[in-house]
Design a protein around this motif. Structure first.
Motif, PDB file in Angstrom:
ATOM      1  N   SER A  65      39.049  40.617  32.888  1.00 36.11           N
ATOM      2  CA  SER A  65      39.639  40.990  34.182  1.00 36.11           C
ATOM      3  C   SER A  65      40.785  40.078  34.564  1.00 36.11           C
ATOM      4  O   SER A  65      41.809  40.538  35.095  1.00 36.11           O
ATOM      5  CB  SER A  65      38.580  40.895  35.282  1.00 36.11           C
ATOM      6  N   ALA A  66      40.609  38.793  34.332  1.00 36.86           N
ATOM      7  CA  ALA A  66      41.645  37.851  34.748  1.00 36.86           C
ATOM      8  C   ALA A  66      42.928  38.089  33.954  1.00 36.86           C
ATOM      9  O   ALA A  66      44.034  37.987  34.499  1.00 36.86           O
ATOM     10  CB  ALA A  66      41.148  36.416  34.583  1.00 36.86           C
ATOM     11  N   GLU A 121      30.888  36.143  31.743  1.00 38.15           N
ATOM     12  CA  GLU A 121      32.071  35.276  31.677  1.00 38.15           C
ATOM     13  C   GLU A 121      33.180  35.954  30.867  1.00 38.15           C
ATOM     14  O   GLU A 121      34.367  35.823  31.190  1.00 38.15           O
ATOM     15  CB  GLU A 121      31.704  33.911  31.091  1.00 38.15           C
ATOM     16  N   ASP A 122      32.782  36.685  29.844  1.00 34.14           N
ATOM     17  CA  ASP A 122      33.792  37.470  29.115  1.00 34.14           C
ATOM     18  C   ASP A 122      34.410  38.524  30.036  1.00 34.14           C
ATOM     19  O   ASP A 122      35.617  38.791  29.975  1.00 34.14           O
ATOM     20  CB  ASP A 122      33.156  38.164  27.907  1.00 34.14           C
ATOM     21  N   ALA A 123      33.560  39.129  30.866  1.00 33.54           N
ATOM     22  CA  ALA A 123      34.078  40.137  31.811  1.00 33.54           C
ATOM     23  C   ALA A 123      35.128  39.509  32.731  1.00 33.54           C
ATOM     24  O   ALA A 123      36.166  40.119  33.014  1.00 33.54           O
ATOM     25  CB  ALA A 123      32.934  40.725  32.642  1.00 33.54           C
ATOM     26  N   TRP A 124      34.850  38.281  33.172  1.00 36.89           N
ATOM     27  CA  TRP A 124      35.846  37.577  33.997  1.00 36.89           C
ATOM     28  C   TRP A 124      37.135  37.386  33.195  1.00 36.89           C
ATOM     29  O   TRP A 124      38.245  37.639  33.702  1.00 36.89           O
ATOM     30  CB  TRP A 124      35.279  36.229  34.466  1.00 36.89           C
ATOM     31  N   ASP A 125      36.994  36.941  31.954  1.00 37.99           N
ATOM     32  CA  ASP A 125      38.196  36.728  31.127  1.00 37.99           C
ATOM     33  C   ASP A 125      39.005  38.016  30.978  1.00 37.99           C
ATOM     34  O   ASP A 125      40.237  38.015  31.134  1.00 37.99           O
ATOM     35  CB  ASP A 125      37.803  36.207  29.732  1.00 37.99           C
TER      36      ASP A 125
END
Lengths: 238, 238, 238, 238, 238, 238
Positions: free
Chosen positions: C194-195, C188-192
């Motif tokens: 990237s986003a 989920e941090d990776a998503w953050d």
């Protein structure tokens, strides 16, 4: 003494401005009895007592005039003979009193070149010098991000376009010189622009080798407008 | 004299080999009475009579030892003060008698760096010097095309890998130093490799600025195996 | 009102810090009666009186909390519907209260991304925010020149390595996620990360389109250590 | 309801064409009772029953109109708040009814941008939409390989040249706007072109993060000329 | 006849599949009495009556087997001698019956290579052939956008990694061969992969020179699953 | 015999010049009884006795005329069928007797192309051929470093500009052809330039695959001015 004479060539007016700006409290003095700081270079930084006299003399003159000793002097003193050649060359290019380039112009070229070469030390220290010489506290920050849309004059833009062509090792043609001439630079100015860019092509790579770290003083130097009232008393805020 | 003393630092052993190889007939003498050749630089090349004595002295020493005067001396004499700094620095890096780099190693670094920077003068002149020092008449030609598949030792390959990292302004890490250490180079050698690459980052760009042309002598120098019979008489065939 | 509700989603805590730092004297108020400044965008900047109420309300809330209105609000109000979508998205990503990224982390990602994309507005404004949130007044300057040798923690470095892979449109693989996990970031941090990088891939390009100029306030914000004596009275010196 | 109102802004005319083209037999229905397909995202795809009502409503409207639900809706529903911002923004840019860009123009910009960014999902899905809107079944395939020699009008070429300049983060100058004006685009069109390219700079990176896979339906959509006779009976050929 | 014999080497099995798929109605016949189409090449396309017999014979054999004559035959017939060498080489590489590469593998290499080289003709025509040979109607579309995240087997991925190394003129090392061996390719397969990539390095550039346009038939060929009922009667729908 | 006839097409005038220059003593004969040298290819080099007669015949003709057998013949004979196609194509392009390109022009194109592709074999061998055909012993060395500042005529420069555009897979436009026409090349010459560049795009990659090494003879060939007196006796000094 040969070395002495070499250094007579040096007129480190670069550092004179710094002196007038320094805040005694903020400056970490580097005396011959102190151990050298360890985190400014990947290579050993010599103690002053172990350095040749001419190098110590130069360091002390610079520190005395500028208020602190830029780390490049400490880091490169690891190789005294190269140190002498480096600063002799530097002095010729950056402290030259003739030609069409102002001191601010020279520093702007160094900032653009050093950002292209991703050199932390040179970007931070020379953007400080640019802020001081140009009295434009934000222009170097703009050039660091993207000189193409910085608030430059046409003259400055042509100067940096030429410097970047040299920086990238483009083949230089008559067209390049004409673009300079259109904004008032002659061929000797072109040599000056190129020689500065070329010298920092070298300097930036030495900084990468040594992982040279900028003095903390450089980061904020020249950012704040001088407060005239304060100047009467202690210098602060830099 | 200061300049004199500066030049005492110069030990132009680079040029000694050239002297032993020169063929009188092939060398175009550059005397103080001749007009300077016009096609070796985009900038004016001074007459010897107009140059400072220390520079003329150095030129004559180099020409006497090497058999001809490399054009870089003529071209850069357009700016005497920068000339002094340039050759003083050059001398420190290229004629150094200590450390792990052979003279052939140094020239190989210059060839790889200068090809990367597309510098005609430095590639042609330093590949000549590499052929002479290394006694390997084809290796520099290989490095010019592609050092990655040239017939290099592991040591030479690691040396050029490091030089190219510096040349490209890669961020230098401990991994880079370890790769050098695996083939026997220490950190002072790493400095030497980097300083040479960095110096030619500067030199290549000055050559681009001036459109500096190599002396014809350089193209074929060191290509032919020496003929021992001929060596008894006059040196020829180079 | 729908728009009102959209804006209720906005919790512009970003601007709260700014408020506590502002110096009344330094702030150029932007009131509805003033003509809009003309040099902050290539496109017309609307008068407040011509803007929809929800946009004016948001602008006034931001200005009230932060002490000045960042130019991105003025510039993007040229297109009210896109303005709403932009700031709604921005708010979700940058003001999110959950997950492993600190506010300083988010700003550092924006600085690295925006430098890669050569975006003057976003580098200058978000390096200011990073200085404030991180209380590290020089780290963003280092990241701007070269994040690879900035004084980052291993965690910050892995975070920026991932952000740069997204920024360059590298194909993202399990290896990328593992490098994040080694320093404690989950998917989920990776998503953050990237986003945020992806959102500023958009934002940076809008700034290039409009030639968006940063407010002068941003350049020096957060550079100076807070003066504790002054803090007892009015906040100054920023 | 705020979310409801947000979605009223959405006029997914994008999907209307799809509906008229769908063949019942080819569509994999995605119902709330089915497990979500696992191979369309690196991140979990929520069950419909776990999603907020406004998102389910939008999904069902899109699926009903278009015949199938594009995977981007499923993949981004992993983050409902970002989902709302994303599609609200998307709707503003892609379904706008005013300005000089046709729907086919918009899709062509997305195709060129997304290929530049190597985004599988967006290239495959938006080349499908381009084929439908433009009724040119091969042009997007040409643009995917090389827009420079695709069979574009001068207007389309200038539009993509501008989009690619934004896509690459080139510094945008008046020259760029003039090139658009020569083929009839005004500055508001330039904003539209840029905003679409900028939005997909974001979208493409989210697709890289999630390894978003295109629905199989997109690959062939719009490739075949509609056979009117066949349409009376079974739908075929799509 | 020499030429005849050269062509006996050709076993254009490539075109056999096409024949079984062709729909008479869709094919534009190219007969010796027709004027050559003008929009498939920047260079004149000869009339059949003006071509040597061996070339006409080959063209007619190919057209008869494949249902239409790929434009590469028409375009390159502008230079008959080069035409012969080109197709003789092509035949050796693409129609070889031995070694570890399937026909689909060969076409996949061509698609990846030709996309890298931005060659419209070869991407469109060879992605068609890949669809037919592989019976995977979407894989080539994926490879066109980004082979790194296409749905490839480990074997296919290693094959394309090697092909791309050759395509970029990377220096090939033992490491490259080992990566192939890990997925079952031997050194003769490595030669095949490289020779195909190398041949299309040439072919792609000839297509750029001539602005060679793909036949319309190629765009949709192999996209639709074959309808078994239809296969009993006439082949249609491709 | 078909193969025989294929080879009748070959008119290896390329090698005629070499013959007149060869020094018997320097040539390593490659006879059918000798083991093949192992260090010229990564792939096995067949013994002559194992090769088809037509290939042996060609090799012996080339060696007889040129004085030594260029390694490309040995290396590519690993694949006899591809060997035939390769040299048949090579012969068409490089030994063509018509059109506006001189033999020296063709070799210059090969040198520039092969340097771009970092191909050791082709740079070394074709710069030798260029020196012989052009009687300009240093021009190819200049082109190898940087064709942009080599001592080229305007015609040669335009020729190499076009070749490099093809080499880089730039999209070729009418502008490219006009630049050629301004210096006297017509469209058939443009095809010749492109076809040579394209053929060596292939050849260079085969050399990378096989790690093909140049014959030592090539390095010095054509560097020395011919000594007419010596020519009366033995040929030496090459």
């Amino acid at each position: 003494m040969a070395n002495n004479l070499v250094w007579k060539l040096c007129r480190p007016t670069v550092f004179r401005h710094l002196a007038s700006l320094r805040s005694g409290a903020e400056i970490r003095h580097f005396s011959s009895s102190d151990p050298p700081p360890e985190n400014i270079s990947r290579y050993p930084v010599p103690y002053k007592k172990d350095l040749p006299h001419d190098i110590v003399d130069l360091m002390e003159e610079v520190e005395s005039k500028g208020g602190f000793l830029p780390n490049v002097f400490k880091v490169l003193s690891h190789r005294p003979a190269e140190f002498r050649a480096f600063f002799s060359y530097y002095n010729e290019l950056m402290n030259k009193e003739t030609g069409g380039l102002t001191k601010a112009d020279r520093e702007l070229i160094v900032v653009a070149t050093s950002l292209h070469n991703k050199c932390l030390y040179c970007v931070v220290s020379h953007s400080a010098l640019h802020r001081i010489y140009s009295k434009k506290p934000t222009l170097s920050d703009q050039v660091i991000v993207n000189y193409e849309n910085a608030e430059l004059s046409a003259r400055e833009r042509a100067m940096l376009d030429f410097a970047m062509a040299v920086c990238r090792c483009d083949t230089i043609t008559e067209q390049h010189f004409q673009s300079l001439e259109e904004v008032g630079f002659d061929r000797e100015d072109a040599w000056d622009i190129s020689a500065i860019t070329a010298f920092f092509a070298m300097s930036n790579r030495l900084a990468h080798l040594t992982d040279m770290r900028p003095n903390l003083e450089f980061y904020n130097m020249g950012r704040m407008p001088r407060d005239k009232n304060k100047d009467k008393g202690n210098v602060k805020g830099e």
